[in-house]
Design a protein around this motif. Structure first.
Motif, PDB file in Angstrom:
ATOM      1  N   TYR A  60       0.858  -1.413   0.262  1.00 53.84           N
ATOM      2  CA  TYR A  60      -0.212  -0.265  -0.244  1.00 53.84           C
ATOM      3  C   TYR A  60       0.919   1.066  -0.169  1.00 53.84           C
ATOM      4  O   TYR A  60       1.633   1.494   0.727  1.00 53.84           O
ATOM      5  N   VAL A  61       0.441   2.171  -0.638  1.00 52.03           N
ATOM      6  CA  VAL A  61       1.573   3.172  -1.036  1.00 52.03           C
ATOM      7  C   VAL A  61       0.696   4.472  -0.042  1.00 52.03           C
ATOM      8  O   VAL A  61      -0.367   4.629  -1.361  1.00 52.03           O
ATOM      9  N   PRO A  62       1.091   5.518  -0.041  1.00 48.91           N
ATOM     10  CA  PRO A  62      -0.390   6.372   0.575  1.00 48.91           C
ATOM     11  C   PRO A  62       0.258   7.394   0.520  1.00 48.91           C
ATOM     12  O   PRO A  62       1.394   7.483  -0.152  1.00 48.91           O
ATOM     13  N   TYR A  63      -0.790   8.169  -0.283  1.00 47.03           N
ATOM     14  CA  TYR A  63      -0.209  10.150  -0.799  1.00 47.03           C
ATOM     15  C   TYR A  63      -0.428  10.556   0.571  1.00 47.03           C
ATOM     16  O   TYR A  63      -0.593  10.420   1.245  1.00 47.03           O
ATOM     17  N   THR A  64      -0.460  12.032  -0.445  1.00 43.56           N
ATOM     18  CA  THR A  64      -0.172  13.151   0.369  1.00 43.56           C
ATOM     19  C   THR A  64       0.505  14.101  -0.195  1.00 43.56           C
ATOM     20  O   THR A  64       0.765  14.321  -1.336  1.00 43.56           O
ATOM     21  N   PRO A  65      -1.463  14.672  -0.118  1.00 41.49           N
ATOM     22  CA  PRO A  65      -0.926  16.286  -1.218  1.00 41.49           C
ATOM     23  C   PRO A  65       0.001  17.344  -1.356  1.00 41.49           C
ATOM     24  O   PRO A  65       0.352  16.680  -0.815  1.00 41.49           O
ATOM     25  N   GLY A  66       0.244  16.948  -2.304  1.00 40.06           N
ATOM     26  CA  GLY A  66       1.296  17.930  -2.902  1.00 40.06           C
ATOM     27  C   GLY A  66       2.372  16.958  -3.510  1.00 40.06           C
ATOM     28  O   GLY A  66       3.316  17.208  -3.931  1.00 40.06           O
ATOM     29  N   GLU A  67       2.818  15.603  -3.092  1.00 44.20           N
ATOM     30  CA  GLU A  67       4.031  14.866  -3.078  1.00 44.20           C
ATOM     31  C   GLU A  67       3.718  14.089  -4.579  1.00 44.20           C
ATOM     32  O   GLU A  67       2.885  13.041  -4.757  1.00 44.20           O
ATOM     33  N   MET A  68       4.162  13.835  -5.327  1.00 40.93           N
ATOM     34  CA  MET A  68       3.984  13.318  -6.590  1.00 40.93           C
ATOM     35  C   MET A  68       4.063  11.619  -6.168  1.00 40.93           C
ATOM     36  O   MET A  68       5.567  11.513  -6.015  1.00 40.93           O
ATOM     37  N   VAL A  69       3.583  10.513  -6.814  1.00 39.03           N
ATOM     38  CA  VAL A  69       4.095   9.297  -7.177  1.00 39.03           C
ATOM     39  C   VAL A  69       4.210   8.973  -8.106  1.00 39.03           C
ATOM     40  O   VAL A  69       3.022   9.002  -9.010  1.00 39.03           O
ATOM     41  N   ILE A  70       5.538   8.552  -8.296  1.00 43.43           N
ATOM     42  CA  ILE A  70       6.110   8.018  -9.902  1.00 43.43           C
ATOM     43  C   ILE A  70       6.365   6.041  -9.382  1.00 43.43           C
ATOM     44  O   ILE A  70       6.715   5.672  -9.324  1.00 43.43           O
ATOM     45  N   HIS A  71       5.590   5.791 -11.028  1.00 46.18           N
ATOM     46  CA  HIS A  71       5.370   4.745 -11.155  1.00 46.18           C
ATOM     47  C   HIS A  71       6.207   3.625 -12.608  1.00 46.18           C
ATOM     48  O   HIS A  71       5.730   4.332 -13.084  1.00 46.18           O
ATOM     49  N   SER A  72       6.209   2.710 -12.611  1.00 47.12           N
ATOM     50  CA  SER A  72       6.053   1.892 -13.909  1.00 47.12           C
ATOM     51  C   SER A  72       4.552   2.411 -14.138  1.00 47.12           C
ATOM     52  O   SER A  72       4.469   1.238 -13.619  1.00 47.12           O
ATOM     53  N   GLY A  73       4.029   2.307 -14.836  1.00 46.97           N
ATOM     54  CA  GLY A  73       2.900   1.588 -15.396  1.00 46.97           C
ATOM     55  C   GLY A  73       2.466   0.278 -15.531  1.00 46.97           C
ATOM     56  O   GLY A  73       1.869  -0.044 -16.013  1.00 46.97           O
TER      57      GLY A  73
END
Length: 236
Positions: free
Chosen positions: A187-200
């Motif tokens: 599980y990868v939590p999100y934070t407003p303003g922080e971009m999450v990048i991964h391979s599609g």
């Protein structure tokens, strides 16, 4: 597997959120009425990949580009600069492709069970790419702007598209979701303003929230990238 880049402060994220809501007349409802899930912009997975002959993607992409640039040009420029430094290569927004755009889930659309599709981002296959394109080098990114009170994030499995293709050819599985049984979930939590990048090309899913409050909202900027002749082409 996952990279994170801080793009906006909390206050800047809130300001972008307000700007998106200021353009509500341009939101496109998705799903059954009464609509609670919208896009601002033109996602290829909805407007091209399922029906490439309809022409909706190109019409909507051309119509939304000036509006998005006028409203969020500074954000797009900052995002491209940060990604370029992070990736060590130039980043470009092709004029014939849709700009990265926004997913808007209002409270009624925020889900608490893992019902979102488990998938790989394969919509690039609906496009004709120029010489020098390497479709084995792709990326996807999400920039959260507002999240439900209980949080939001991404479910990710350590399974690649190549593994899926091989298992499918051997008849071991019927669909991408079958890989969940054989791979570890993160599980990868999100934070407003922080971009999450991964391979599609990594198996993933929009993660549910644990609960929904009446004024909840999940608002994200979404986009993809394909490597082409020494630079990254960003689109949605």
């Amino acid at each position: 597997m996952i990279d994170r880049l801080t793009v906006l402060t909390e206050a800047e994220s809130a300001a972008v959120r307000d700007a998106v809501h200021g353009l509500r007349e341009h939101w496109i409802p998705r799903g059954p009425e009464p609509a609670a899930f919208f896009t601002l912009g033109t996602p290829s997975y909805l407007d091209l990949a399922e029906n490439p002959e309809a022409g909706e993607y190109q019409k909507r992409a051309d119509a939304s580009r000036p509006l998005l640039w006028e409203s969020f040009g500074r954000l797009y420029t900052r995002l491209a600069d940060l990604l370029s430094r992070h990736l060590g290569a130039p980043v470009h927004y092709p004029e014939h492709l849709a700009m990265p755009g926004f997913h808007v889930w209002l409270a009624a659309a925020v889900f608490t069970k893992p019902k979102a599709p488990v998938h790989f981002d394969m919509q690039y296959r609906a496009f004709t790419w120029p010489p020098g394109t390497d479709v084995t080098r792709v990326l996807s990114f999400t920039l959260p702007l507002r999240l439900p009170a209980a949080g939001g994030g991404l479910n990710l499995w350590d399974a690649t598209y190549e593994e899926f293709r091989q298992a499918s050819e051997k008849g071991w599985i019927e669909g991408a979701s079958d890989l969940k049984r054989f791979h570890t979930q993160q599980y990868v939590p999100y934070t407003p303003g922080e971009m999450v990048i991964h391979s599609g090309h990594t198996l993933h899913q929009v993660a549910p929230s644990t609960r929904v409050e009446p004024d909840d909202e999940r608002l994200t900027l979404q986009g993809h990238g394909v490597w082409c002749d020494g630079r990254w082409l960003l689109y949605w």
